[in-house]
Design an enzyme around this catalytic site. Structure first.
Site, mmCIF file in Angstrom:
data_model
loop_
_atom_site.group_PDB
_atom_site.id
_atom_site.type_symbol
_atom_site.label_atom_id
_atom_site.label_comp_id
_atom_site.label_asym_id
_atom_site.label_seq_id
_atom_site.Cartn_x
_atom_site.Cartn_y
_atom_site.Cartn_z
ATOM 1 N N LYS A 132 -4.748 3.832 -6.518
ATOM 2 C CA LYS A 132 -3.696 3.399 -7.409
ATOM 3 C C LYS A 132 -2.405 3.132 -6.636
ATOM 4 C CE LYS A 132 -5.506 6.838 -10.372
ATOM 5 N NZ LYS A 132 -5.328 8.244 -10.537
ATOM 6 N N ASP A 171 -2.409 5.484 6.929
ATOM 7 C CA ASP A 171 -2.115 6.774 7.540
ATOM 8 C C ASP A 171 -2.989 6.938 8.770
ATOM 9 O OD1 ASP A 171 -1.272 9.348 8.007
ATOM 10 O OD2 ASP A 171 -2.559 10.225 6.479
ATOM 11 N N ARG A 193 4.883 8.361 -8.499
ATOM 12 C CA ARG A 193 4.577 6.940 -8.252
ATOM 13 C C ARG A 193 5.673 6.047 -8.813
ATOM 14 N NH1 ARG A 193 -0.740 6.699 -6.468
ATOM 15 N NH2 ARG A 193 -2.246 8.082 -7.450
ATOM 16 N N VAL A 200 5.192 10.743 2.337
ATOM 17 C CA VAL A 200 6.188 10.039 1.527
ATOM 18 C C VAL A 200 5.745 9.864 0.077
ATOM 19 C CG1 VAL A 200 7.294 8.836 3.457
ATOM 20 C CG2 VAL A 200 5.314 7.795 2.331
ATOM 21 N N ASP A 214 -1.023 0.472 0.127
ATOM 22 C CA ASP A 214 0.307 1.093 0.044
ATOM 23 C C ASP A 214 0.729 1.620 1.416
ATOM 24 O OD1 ASP A 214 -1.685 3.038 0.030
ATOM 25 O OD2 ASP A 214 -0.805 4.242 -1.561
#
Ligand code: IMP
Ligand code: MG
Length: 182
Positions: free
Chosen positions: A49, A109, A171, A159, A106
């Protein structure tokens, strides 16, 4: 009526990117994508999401035609560290064979999710496959994967905001901030 501060001060670290800074960068990425795909209709594939809010803004930063689709992959659950296993929870609705695709994440990592998804999508023979991530952690290892569109590079801290969560919270923050753990 007074509302409790959101996020509570003990969770909120430093604001890394303000709403204005994000929107200016998203506008630039949208321009780059429209130039690179001029005359075509790119399919933006958002990874649910976390990238939902980014992809919604990115699509509107592209003045020409675009299509949208979404994938969902297994997340970190309640943890803030990767389990090391990627699983597809929801696959695409569109057939991407011979279609120009931009995969929209998004944050990268470890790089595990991106590497897995690039392999998964390339196997379906899109005419082009470009990668886009709002954030890339400096320590990310993307292996042979090229990151075509990157919003911002960030250091180690976890973050929140602008799609990024901790256990599904935060979010909806319009900015990106570090999360103060423990
Ligand atoms: P990777 O597979 O280790 O690259 O992890 C990528 C996914 O982990 C992202 O798509 C996010 O959903 C999640 N993630 C990684 N770092 C953060 C963070 O700092 N905040 C929120 N989610 C994160
Ligand atoms: Mg994600």
């Amino acid at each position: 009526m007074t509302l409790d501060p959101y996020p509570p001060p003990e969770d909120l670290g430093e604001i890394l990117f303000t709403e204005e800074k994000i929107s200016a960068r998203v506008a630039e990425l949208g321009r780059e994508i429209s130039e690179d795909f001029a005359g075509q209709t790119p399919l933006l594939i958002g990874v649910l999401k976390g990238s939902a809010i980014f992809v919604a803004d990115l699509a509107r930063a592209i003045p020409g035609p675009v299509e949208l689709d979404f994938l969902a992959v297994s997340s970190y659950g309640e943890a803030t560290r990767s389990s090391g296993v990627v699983k597809i929870l929801k696959d695409l609705d569109h057939d991407i064979a011979d279609r120009p695709v931009v995969l929209v994440e998004d944050i990268i990592d470890s790089g595990l999710t991106m590497r897995f998804l690039v392999e998964h999508l390339s196997a379906q023979r899109p005419s082009a496959l470009r990668t886009c991530s709002l954030l890339v952690r400096n320590s990310a290892e993307v292996g042979g994967v090229t990151l075509d569109y990157v919003g911002f590079r960030i250091p180690a801290s976890f973050v929140i905001g602008y799609g990024l969560d901790v256990a599904q919270r935060y979010r909806n923050l319009p900015y990106i901030a570090t999360y103060r753990q423990g």
